[in-house]
Design a protein around this motif. Structure first.
Motif, short mmCIF file in Angstrom:
data_model
loop_
_atom_site.label_atom_id
_atom_site.label_comp_id
_atom_site.label_asym_id
_atom_site.label_seq_id
_atom_site.Cartn_x
_atom_site.Cartn_y
_atom_site.Cartn_z
N GLN A 1 -1.91 -11.13 2.57
CA GLN A 1 -1.12 -9.92 2.79
C GLN A 1 -0.91 -9.67 4.29
O GLN A 1 0.16 -9.25 4.71
CB GLN A 1 -1.81 -8.71 2.15
CG GLN A 1 -1.80 -8.77 0.63
CD GLN A 1 -2.21 -7.47 -0.02
OE1 GLN A 1 -2.77 -6.59 0.61
NE2 GLN A 1 -1.94 -7.32 -1.30
N SER B 1 9.94 -9.96 -1.73
CA SER B 1 8.70 -10.21 -2.49
C SER B 1 7.71 -9.06 -2.31
O SER B 1 7.00 -8.70 -3.25
CB SER B 1 8.09 -11.56 -2.14
OG SER B 1 7.63 -11.55 -0.81
N GLU C 1 6.30 -6.78 -5.33
CA GLU C 1 4.85 -6.63 -5.49
C GLU C 1 4.46 -5.18 -5.76
O GLU C 1 3.54 -4.89 -6.51
CB GLU C 1 4.18 -7.12 -4.20
CG GLU C 1 2.68 -7.23 -4.27
CD GLU C 1 2.21 -8.43 -5.07
OE1 GLU C 1 1.01 -8.61 -5.17
OE2 GLU C 1 3.05 -9.18 -5.63
N ARG C 2 5.20 -4.24 -5.16
CA ARG C 2 4.83 -2.83 -5.31
C ARG C 2 4.98 -2.36 -6.74
O ARG C 2 4.25 -1.50 -7.20
CB ARG C 2 5.65 -1.95 -4.36
CG ARG C 2 7.10 -1.77 -4.78
CD ARG C 2 7.88 -1.07 -3.71
NE ARG C 2 7.80 0.38 -3.82
CZ ARG C 2 8.31 1.22 -2.94
NH1 ARG C 2 8.90 0.76 -1.85
NH2 ARG C 2 8.23 2.50 -3.10
N ARG D 1 4.43 -4.18 -9.34
CA ARG D 1 3.30 -4.72 -10.08
C ARG D 1 2.01 -3.93 -9.77
O ARG D 1 1.17 -3.74 -10.64
CB ARG D 1 3.11 -6.20 -9.68
CG ARG D 1 2.21 -6.99 -10.59
CD ARG D 1 1.77 -8.28 -9.94
NE ARG D 1 1.24 -8.06 -8.60
CZ ARG D 1 0.09 -7.46 -8.33
NH1 ARG D 1 -0.67 -7.02 -9.30
NH2 ARG D 1 -0.31 -7.30 -7.08
N ALA D 2 1.91 -3.46 -8.49
CA ALA D 2 0.67 -2.80 -8.06
C ALA D 2 0.55 -1.37 -8.60
O ALA D 2 -0.54 -0.79 -8.55
CB ALA D 2 0.58 -2.79 -6.54
N ASN E 1 3.36 1.47 -2.01
CA ASN E 1 3.07 0.10 -2.45
C ASN E 1 1.68 -0.04 -3.07
O ASN E 1 1.28 -1.15 -3.42
CB ASN E 1 3.14 -0.87 -1.26
CG ASN E 1 4.52 -0.99 -0.66
OD1 ASN E 1 5.45 -0.31 -1.09
ND2 ASN E 1 4.66 -1.83 0.34
N GLY F 1 -1.28 -3.56 -3.46
CA GLY F 1 0.00 -4.07 -2.98
C GLY F 1 -0.01 -4.37 -1.48
O GLY F 1 -1.00 -4.15 -0.79
N ASP F 2 1.13 -4.88 -0.99
CA ASP F 2 1.29 -5.16 0.43
C ASP F 2 1.51 -3.87 1.21
O ASP F 2 1.98 -2.87 0.65
CB ASP F 2 2.52 -6.06 0.65
CG ASP F 2 2.27 -7.48 0.21
OD1 ASP F 2 1.73 -8.24 1.01
OD2 ASP F 2 2.63 -7.82 -0.94
#
Lengths: 225, 248
Positions: free
Chosen positions: A11, A80, A84-85, A87-88, B171, B212-213
Motif C-alpha cells: 500500500q 485500482s 479497492e475502497r 472492497r474495503a 477508503n 483500504g489504500d
C-alpha cells in the motif's frame, strides 16, 4: 518476491509510485504550458519551438515513451485504489459527513478518479487533434517545418472545441489541487509545519496551470492574438 | 431535552441490520452521549426489550473502547474528543442523531454498534513491539532520548487505537493508526533492532487485514480523538522506503 515487486505491491509503495509518476506528469505539463506560451510570441516562435523539439530524434522518443508509461501506470494505480475502497467497506454508512478542520476532503480530492478518467479520455482526443494531425508546412529561412500555429488557430476558432478544452483544463486544475499536495504527502515530504504551506502552494500551482492553459484558446477564440 | 435517535440494530454478522427510531424525552444536557444510551437501555430493559449493544470502558477518553459514528462523523461532531466525552449540551432540544457502528470489512460486525477491532491487535503483533533484556529491571533513563524525539514519540504514542481513522476514511485505510505506531517507535532508540522489519511487517499486515489504500484525504486526522497528525503517515512512508533499501 524481489524487493521492487514487494515495494510496488504494498500500500505504501503504490502510493509512493502514484506520487512519483504524478510529479513526472506535472513536470511535463509545466513544460507543455511554457511551450504553448510561445504562440503569443508569434507564428515563427511556436513553429520553430515545435521544429526544434522534433529535431531531438531518439531523445524525444525516450521522453514520449517514458511519459506514456508514467501516464498509464499513474492511471492504473488511481483506478485500482478506487476499486479497492469498495472492497474495503462493503456496507456503506447510512449517513456520512466530513468533520472539516484538518480534513482535506473537498470537491478536488473526492473527484480524483472522475477527473482522472476524463483527463485520460481527453489526452486521447488531444493527441488525435494535434500530435497525429497531418500538419501543413511552412518555410522559415529555407527550413521546412510543421505549421503548428495555423493548426492551433484553426482548432480554437471552433466554439465547441474551445469550450471542451476550457472545461477539461478546469478539471485538470481540480485534479492538481489535491494531486500536487498529495504527492508530497505520499513521498513522505511532509511535516506539521510544511503541511499548510505545501497545501497552499499546490492550490496556487493548480490555479496558474489551469489559467495558463485556458489563456491560449480563449485568446485565439476572441482573436486577442 | 428531547433527543431523537436512529440507532443501527443488527443481531449478528449474518443478519441484516437497520436503523431503528428511539426517542429520549428527558435527556439531561449534562449527560455524556454514552449516558444517554445507558438511560435508553434502562428503559428498554424495563420494558422487556433488548438493550442496544455498544462498546465502552473508561469513559474518560483514554481507553479507545467507544466507537460510534454520529450523523456520519466518527466520535461525533467535536474535534479531539472520543464519543464518551461528548455531552448532550452540544445538541439542541429536538435534535435527531443517527448512530452507526464503525464500518469496514476489516472490522467485522459483532452486534448492533459493536465491531471486532482485533485486526489492530494483529497489526501490533506484526511489529509494534520492542526487544528488552529480561532479568532485573533496568535503571530509568539509562538510555538518553533527546527532547525533540521524546516529544515526537509522545505525540504519536497518544494514539488510543480506537479505529476512528478507519471509520472516517472514505477508503477504510488504517494508515493513521499504523503510521502512529511506527512513527512513535521510529523516534526512540528502544526497538531500533526491529526498526526495518517492523515497518515492512506492519504495512503488510495492514493490507492483509483488508484495510483500504490511503488517498491522503486527511479525514482521519480530523476525527482522531488524540489528534494524531497525518505526518505520521508521511513518516511511515519514509520508514518503509528506507527499510526496503536496507533489508538484505
Amino acid at each position: 518476491m524481489s524487493k521492487a515487486a514487494t515495494f510496488l505491491n504494498s500500500q505504501v509503495g503504490r502510493k509512493i509510485a502514484t506520487g512519483v509518476t504524478g510529479f513526472g506528469l506535472v513536470l511535463f505539463i509545466i513544460v507543455h504550458l511554457l511551450g504553448n506560451l510561445a504562440y503569443f510570441a508569434g507564428a515563427e516562435a511556436i513553429n520553430t519551438y515545435s521544429h526544434t523539439l522534433h529535431q531531438l530524434g531518439p531523445l524525444l522518443w525516450i521522453v514520449r515513451l517514458g511519459l506514456l508509461a508514467f501516464f498509464l501506470y499513474h492511471a492504473w494505480l488511481g483506478v485500482s485504489i478506487w476499486l479497492e475502497r469498495r472492497r474495503a467497506r462493503p456496507e456503506k454508512y447510512e449517513v456520512y459527513a466530513s468533520r472539516g478542520g484538518a480534513s482535506r476532503q473537498s470537491w478536488s480530492s473526492s473527484s480524483m478518479v472522475l477527473t482522472g478518467i476524463l483527463l485520460f479520455l481527453f489526452v486521447i482526443t488531444h493527441l488525435n487533434t494535434f500530435a497525429f494531425h497531418d500538419f501543413a508546412t511552412i518555410t522559415y529561412g529555407g527550413v521546412e517545418m510543421h505549421d503548428v500555429h495555423a493548426r492551433l488557430t484553426e482548432v480554437f476558432l471552433q466554439p465547441l472545441y474551445t469550450v471542451y478544452y476550457v472545461v477539461i483544463m478546469v478539471l485538470l486544475g481540480m485534479h492538481l489541487r489535491h494531486g500536487v499536495w498529495s504527492a508530497f504527502q505520499s513521498l513522505g515530504w511532509m511535516s506539521r509545519k510544511t503541511n499548510p504551506i505545501i497545501y497552499s502552494i499546490a492550490f496556487v500551482l493548480a490555479l496558474i496551470i489551469a489559467i495558463g492553459f485556458i489563456g491560449l484558446p480563449l485568446s485565439i477564440y476572441f482573436q486577442l492574438v | 431535552m428531547t433527543i431523537h435517535l436512529k440507532i443501527w440494530r443488527q443481531k449478528d454478522k449474518n443478519s441484516p441490520g437497520k436503523l431503528v427510531d428511539y426517542t429520549v424525552d428527558d435527556a439531561n444536557p449534562d449527560m455524556s452521549f454514552l449516558e444517554l444510551l445507558d438511560w435508553l437501555n434502562e428503559r428498554l430493559m424495563n420494558e422487556g426489550r433488548e438493550p442496544v449493544e455498544f462498546d465502552h470502558d473508561c469513559r474518560e477518553g483514554i481507553c479507545g473502547s467507544c466507537n460510534l459514528v454520529l450523523n456520519g462523523m466518527a466520535h461525533g461532531p467535536m474535534q479531539g474528543t472520543a464519543v464518551c466525552q461528548l455531552h448532550m449540551r452540544k445538541y439542541k432540544d429536538g435534535d435527531t442523531i443517527v448512530v452507526e457502528p464503525w464500518r469496514a470489512k476489516a472490522f467485522p460486525m459483532i452486534k448492533d454498534l459493536v465491531v471486532d477491532r482485533s485486526a489492530f491487535d494483529r497489526i501490533m503483533a506484526a511489529g509494534g513491539y520492542i526487544s528488552v533484556n529480561t532479568g532485573a529491571p533496568a535503571d530509568a533513563n539509562a538510555i538518553p532520548v533527546d527532547k525533540y524525539n521524546a516529544d515526537q514519540a509522545f505525540d504519536y504514542a497518544a494514539c488510543i487505537g480506537c479505529g476512528a481513522c478507519v471509520a472516517a476514511c472514505p477508503n477504510s485505510s488504517a494508515s493513521l493508526f499504523t503510521g502512529a505506531k511506527i512513527s512513535q517507535l521510529a523516534h526512540l532508540p528502544q526497538g531500533d533492532p526491529e526498526r526495518n522489519r517492523r515497518v515492512v511487517n506492519m504495512v503488510d499486515q495492514m493490507a492483509e487485514e483488508g484495510f483500504g489504500d490511503c488517498s491522503n484525504y486527511a479525514e482521519c486526522e480530523a476525527v482522531c480523538p488524540a489528534e494524531i497528525s497525518i505526518t505520521s503517515i508521511a513518516k511511515m512512508r519514509r520508514e518503509y522506503f528506507n527499510a526496503l533499501s536496507e533489508i538484505e
